[in-house]
Design a protein around this motif. Structure first.
Motif, PDB file in Angstrom:
ATOM      1  N   GLY A   8       0.791  -1.223   0.000  1.00 30.41           N
ATOM      2  CA  GLY A   8       0.000   0.000   0.000  1.00 30.41           C
ATOM      3  C   GLY A   8       0.823   1.272   0.000  1.00 30.41           C
ATOM      4  N   ASP A   9       1.996   1.236   0.619  1.00 33.38           N
ATOM      5  CA  ASP A   9       2.825   2.442   0.667  1.00 33.38           C
ATOM      6  C   ASP A   9       3.315   2.864  -0.717  1.00 33.38           C
ATOM      7  OD1 ASP A   9       4.457   0.012   0.927  1.00 33.38           O
ATOM      8  OD2 ASP A   9       6.149   1.390   1.087  1.00 33.38           O
ATOM      9  N   GLY A  55       1.325   2.906  -3.249  1.00 34.33           N
ATOM     10  CA  GLY A  55       0.193   3.621  -3.820  1.00 34.33           C
ATOM     11  C   GLY A  55      -0.125   3.227  -5.247  1.00 34.33           C
TER      12      GLY A  55
END
Length: 134
Positions: free
Chosen positions: A23-24, A26
């Motif tokens: 998730g980091d 994006g």
């Protein structure tokens, strides 16, 4: 049983697990998939057509994905040295780092998913996937 439906469900679930795990970065699943496929290629480079074939899409669909990855500084486009009509996409140093993270996450997800299966089950599954990819 419809194996193709099981494959589609597994692909969908896997890509979403990867997107959540990474998730980091994006990045949506489609961009993670493009990075991983480029990360497996020598020099992190491919023609757009070759990459589209590898991810199972069309070059026109891939254009938007590549635009977003380029805007984020993860890949660069360059002319093909022998064919002016062909474009090569190549991972940038940041793209190489991101692709390595994606591939490592894929390997870990695969390791956990297959941990309780007998070794020959994984080999059989791989054979089925190769057959369906033909």
């Amino acid at each position: 049983m419809v194996l193709i439906l099981d494959l589609q469900r597994a692909t969908h679930a896997t890509l979403h697990r990867l997107a959540a795990h990474l998730g980091d970065l994006g990045l949506p699943p489609s961009e993670l998939n493009a990075l991983a496929n480029l990360g497996e290629r020598p020099g992190g480079a491919s023609t757009v057509s070759e990459l589209a074939t590898a991810i199972g899409g069309r070059p026109t669909t891939l254009t938007g994905i590549l635009d977003r990855l380029q805007q984020r500084g993860l890949l660069a486009r360059e002319p093909h040295p022998r064919d002016r009509r062909t474009v090569i996409v190549r991972l940038t140093p940041d793209g190489v780092d991101a692709a390595e993270r994606v591939l490592a996450a894929m390997r870990e997800l695969e390791r956990r998913a297959l941990a309780d299966l007998p070794p020959d089950a994984a080999d059989s599954a791989a054979a089925v996937l190769r057959a369906l990819s033909q």
